[in-house]
Each structure stands twice: as structure tokens, then as C-alpha cells.
Design a protein around this motif. Structure first.
Motif, PDB file in Angstrom:
ATOM      1  N   ILE A   5      -3.518   3.701  -2.034  1.00 20.64           N
ATOM      2  CA  ILE A   5      -3.534   2.904  -3.255  1.00 20.64           C
ATOM      3  C   ILE A   5      -3.049   1.498  -2.933  1.00 20.64           C
ATOM      4  O   ILE A   5      -1.966   1.330  -2.358  1.00 20.64           O
ATOM      5  CB  ILE A   5      -2.635   3.540  -4.343  1.00 20.64           C
ATOM      6  CG1 ILE A   5      -3.109   4.966  -4.643  1.00 20.64           C
ATOM      7  CG2 ILE A   5      -2.632   2.678  -5.605  1.00 20.64           C
ATOM      8  CD1 ILE A   5      -2.167   5.756  -5.530  1.00 20.64           C
ATOM      9  N   GLU A   6      -3.851   0.511  -3.305  1.00 19.00           N
ATOM     10  CA  GLU A   6      -3.451  -0.898  -3.207  1.00 19.00           C
ATOM     11  C   GLU A   6      -2.562  -1.168  -4.417  1.00 19.00           C
ATOM     12  O   GLU A   6      -3.027  -1.068  -5.555  1.00 19.00           O
ATOM     13  CB  GLU A   6      -4.679  -1.821  -3.225  1.00 19.00           C
ATOM     14  CG  GLU A   6      -5.663  -1.574  -2.108  1.00 19.00           C
ATOM     15  CD  GLU A   6      -5.188  -2.100  -0.764  1.00 19.00           C
ATOM     16  OE1 GLU A   6      -4.322  -2.998  -0.735  1.00 19.00           O
ATOM     17  OE2 GLU A   6      -5.688  -1.605   0.257  1.00 19.00           O
ATOM     18  N   VAL A   7      -1.304  -1.491  -4.185  1.00 21.03           N
ATOM     19  CA  VAL A   7      -0.337  -1.578  -5.264  1.00 21.03           C
ATOM     20  C   VAL A   7      -0.689  -2.672  -6.277  1.00 21.03           C
ATOM     21  O   VAL A   7      -0.612  -2.445  -7.486  1.00 21.03           O
ATOM     22  CB  VAL A   7       1.092  -1.777  -4.701  1.00 21.03           C
ATOM     23  CG1 VAL A   7       2.092  -2.036  -5.792  1.00 21.03           C
ATOM     24  CG2 VAL A   7       1.495  -0.556  -3.875  1.00 21.03           C
ATOM     25  N   ARG A   8      -1.072  -3.836  -5.825  1.00 20.13           N
ATOM     26  CA  ARG A   8      -1.338  -4.956  -6.748  1.00 20.13           C
ATOM     27  C   ARG A   8      -2.546  -4.707  -7.647  1.00 20.13           C
ATOM     28  O   ARG A   8      -2.523  -4.993  -8.828  1.00 20.13           O
ATOM     29  CB  ARG A   8      -1.513  -6.253  -5.971  1.00 20.13           C
ATOM     30  CG  ARG A   8      -0.200  -6.771  -5.432  1.00 20.13           C
ATOM     31  CD  ARG A   8      -0.338  -8.160  -4.817  1.00 20.13           C
ATOM     32  NE  ARG A   8       0.944  -8.569  -4.268  1.00 20.13           N
ATOM     33  CZ  ARG A   8       1.325  -8.365  -3.017  1.00 20.13           C
ATOM     34  NH1 ARG A   8       0.518  -7.749  -2.183  1.00 20.13           N
ATOM     35  NH2 ARG A   8       2.496  -8.767  -2.597  1.00 20.13           N
ATOM     36  N   SER A   9      -3.619  -4.195  -7.070  1.00 23.37           N
ATOM     37  CA  SER A   9      -4.850  -4.023  -7.850  1.00 23.37           C
ATOM     38  C   SER A   9      -4.982  -2.627  -8.458  1.00 23.37           C
ATOM     39  O   SER A   9      -5.726  -2.434  -9.410  1.00 23.37           O
ATOM     40  CB  SER A   9      -6.067  -4.300  -6.974  1.00 23.37           C
ATOM     41  OG  SER A   9      -6.196  -3.290  -5.973  1.00 23.37           O
ATOM     42  N   GLY A  10      -4.307  -1.654  -7.863  1.00 23.07           N
ATOM     43  CA  GLY A  10      -4.458  -0.273  -8.306  1.00 23.07           C
ATOM     44  C   GLY A  10      -5.677   0.413  -7.715  1.00 23.07           C
ATOM     45  O   GLY A  10      -5.956   1.566  -8.042  1.00 23.07           O
ATOM     46  N   ALA A  11      -6.413  -0.298  -6.857  1.00 22.88           N
ATOM     47  CA  ALA A  11      -7.604   0.291  -6.231  1.00 22.88           C
ATOM     48  C   ALA A  11      -7.201   1.469  -5.350  1.00 22.88           C
ATOM     49  O   ALA A  11      -6.199   1.415  -4.641  1.00 22.88           O
ATOM     50  CB  ALA A  11      -8.339  -0.767  -5.406  1.00 22.88           C
ATOM     51  N   LYS A  12      -8.023   2.533  -5.411  1.00 21.79           N
ATOM     52  CA  LYS A  12      -7.750   3.751  -4.641  1.00 21.79           C
ATOM     53  C   LYS A  12      -8.895   4.020  -3.686  1.00 21.79           C
ATOM     54  O   LYS A  12     -10.043   3.732  -3.988  1.00 21.79           O
ATOM     55  CB  LYS A  12      -7.624   4.955  -5.565  1.00 21.79           C
ATOM     56  CG  LYS A  12      -6.486   4.898  -6.527  1.00 21.79           C
ATOM     57  CD  LYS A  12      -6.508   6.135  -7.410  1.00 21.79           C
ATOM     58  CE  LYS A  12      -5.418   6.088  -8.436  1.00 21.79           C
ATOM     59  NZ  LYS A  12      -5.464   7.273  -9.299  1.00 21.79           N
ATOM     60  N   ARG A  44       0.827  -1.203   0.000  1.00 24.43           N
ATOM     61  CA  ARG A  44       0.000   0.000   0.000  1.00 24.43           C
ATOM     62  C   ARG A  44       0.864   1.255   0.000  1.00 24.43           C
ATOM     63  O   ARG A  44       1.908   1.302   0.626  1.00 24.43           O
ATOM     64  CB  ARG A  44      -0.917   0.040   1.226  1.00 24.43           C
ATOM     65  CG  ARG A  44      -2.042  -0.934   1.194  1.00 24.43           C
ATOM     66  CD  ARG A  44      -2.896  -0.824   2.446  1.00 24.43           C
ATOM     67  NE  ARG A  44      -3.613  -2.060   2.634  1.00 24.43           N
ATOM     68  CZ  ARG A  44      -3.134  -3.119   3.275  1.00 24.43           C
ATOM     69  NH1 ARG A  44      -1.958  -3.100   3.832  1.00 24.43           N
ATOM     70  NH2 ARG A  44      -3.855  -4.212   3.363  1.00 24.43           N
ATOM     71  N   THR A  46      -0.790   8.628  -0.837  1.00 24.23           N
ATOM     72  CA  THR A  46      -0.337   9.728  -1.689  1.00 24.23           C
ATOM     73  C   THR A  46      -1.142  10.991  -1.417  1.00 24.23           C
ATOM     74  O   THR A  46      -2.250  10.932  -0.880  1.00 24.23           O
ATOM     75  CB  THR A  46      -0.516   9.381  -3.182  1.00 24.23           C
ATOM     76  OG1 THR A  46      -1.908   9.211  -3.461  1.00 24.23           O
ATOM     77  CG2 THR A  46       0.260   8.127  -3.555  1.00 24.23           C
TER      78      THR A  46
END
Length: 189
Positions: free
Chosen positions: A87-94, A52, A55
Motif C-alpha cells: 500500500i502506498e501510504v500517501r495515495s492509498g494505492a494497493k 509504503r 500487509t
């Protein structure tokens, strides 16, 4: 043969020119207002396992009203309103953590990545008031944001540090009397 190729190339160029010109004519010019809407992103912190990121995204148009005559005043909080997202790095979910733009002073993930501490600066309520700092904790599993009320005010320039056991935070506290002295000294200078 060469003359035929030249004529064909010229015809293709001639036929495509109106399309290029009309496409370019439809594009709007980049304006000064557009430049104020350009967003810049800043990574505040990343979890130890890299899963995670928190930002802040800032646009100049969201930050009018800087009082340049106050620079150097230790009791002045320059506006820096941003959007804060995890931001969840693997999924890109924000996920935006605040509904409004906020002035982030610092953010830090707990060592296990389960919680995020965020310091927000709040502008003073009136001309004689001082900026304040608020502490929030975002719980990853519950997806909740909680306000922490310390016994004494947190310094506007404080950093955040988690203890290794993921239980406590270390922040700098402030003495309101020192703020009054600092403002008086600045006004004298």
C-alpha cells in the motif's frame, strides 16, 4: 396545545414505524458463514520513511483443514493463506503481489525501501514430504517479483534481515536431515 403536540408526535411515530420495521426486515441476519468471511489485516512491515506498507489479509474461510493433532510437530506448517498487498501510504494505492493466496512467513523492506523480501511457506507435496520456504524479492521501481533460489533450503521458521547496504539478506538455513529426525521424534512422543 400540549395535547396537540402529543398527538402530532404520536402520529409521526406511528407513520415512521412501518418504514423502520420494513427496513429492518430486509436486512439479512449475520450468519456463521458471514463470520468466516470477515477479513483481518496485519501489517508485516513498513518502509523506514513510512511511504509504503506491506500487509497480509486473512479470512477464516480461506484456511480450512488445520491438522490440530500436528501442533508441536516442528515439521508441520499450519495453513495461513493470505492476500499480500503493498500500500502506498500517501495515495492509498494497493498492489497485490501474488495472484493466489499464500502462506507468508515474514516480509522485510530493504533499508532504502527500494525492495521487499518475502518468505513464503509452501505445504508439503505428500505425506512424507516436508514444507519448504521460498524467497521472493519485489522491486518497487520495476514492479517485478523475482524468485531467489538459495544454495541450501531456508528454514520454515526463518526471519528476514537486510544488510545496511541494501544488497544482501540474512536468513536461517535448514538441514533436511534434521527435519527427518524432528518428525521421527514427534511421532515417538
Amino acid at each position: 396545545m400540549r395535547a396537540a403536540f402529543t398527538r402530532a408526535a404520536f402520529a409521526v411515530a406511528l407513520l415512521s414505524t412501518p418504514t423502520i420495521v420494513s427496513t429492518q426486515a430486509q436486512k439479512a441476519a449475520f450468519t456463521a458463514e458471514d463470520s468466516l468471511r470477515v477479513a483481518s489485516i496485519n501489517v508485516l512491515d513498513i518502509t523506514d520513511d513510512g511511504s509504503r506498507v506491506v500487509t497480509s489479509t486473512r479470512r477464516a474461510i480461506d484456511n480450512p483443514g488445520t491438522n490440530h493433532s500436528r501442533y508441536g510437530d516442528p515439521t508441520y506448517l499450519s495453513p495461513s493463506r493470505v492476500t499480500v498487498e503493498v500500500i502506498e501510504v500517501r495515495s492509498g494505492a494497493k498492489q497485490a503481489l501474488f495472484k493466489e493466496l499464500v502462506n507468508v512467513r515474514d516480509a522485510a523492506w530493504s533499508p532504502n525501501g527500494g525492495r521487499l523480501a518475502i518468505l513464503l511457506g509452501r505445504e508439503p507435496a505428500g505425506p512424507d514430504a516436508f514444507p519448504t520456504t521460498e524467497l521472493y524479492i519485489w522491486d518497487v521501481s520495476k514492479r517485478t517479483l523475482t524468485t531467489v533460489k538459495p544454495a541450501q533450503p531456508i528454514a520454515v521458521n526463518s526471519n528476514l534481515a537486510w544488510t545496511p547496504d541494501n544488497v544482501s539478506l540474512i536468513v536461517a538455513l535448514r538441514n533436511p536431515e534434521l527435519d527427518r529426525e524432528a518428525r521421527a521424534t514427534f511421532k515417538t512422543l
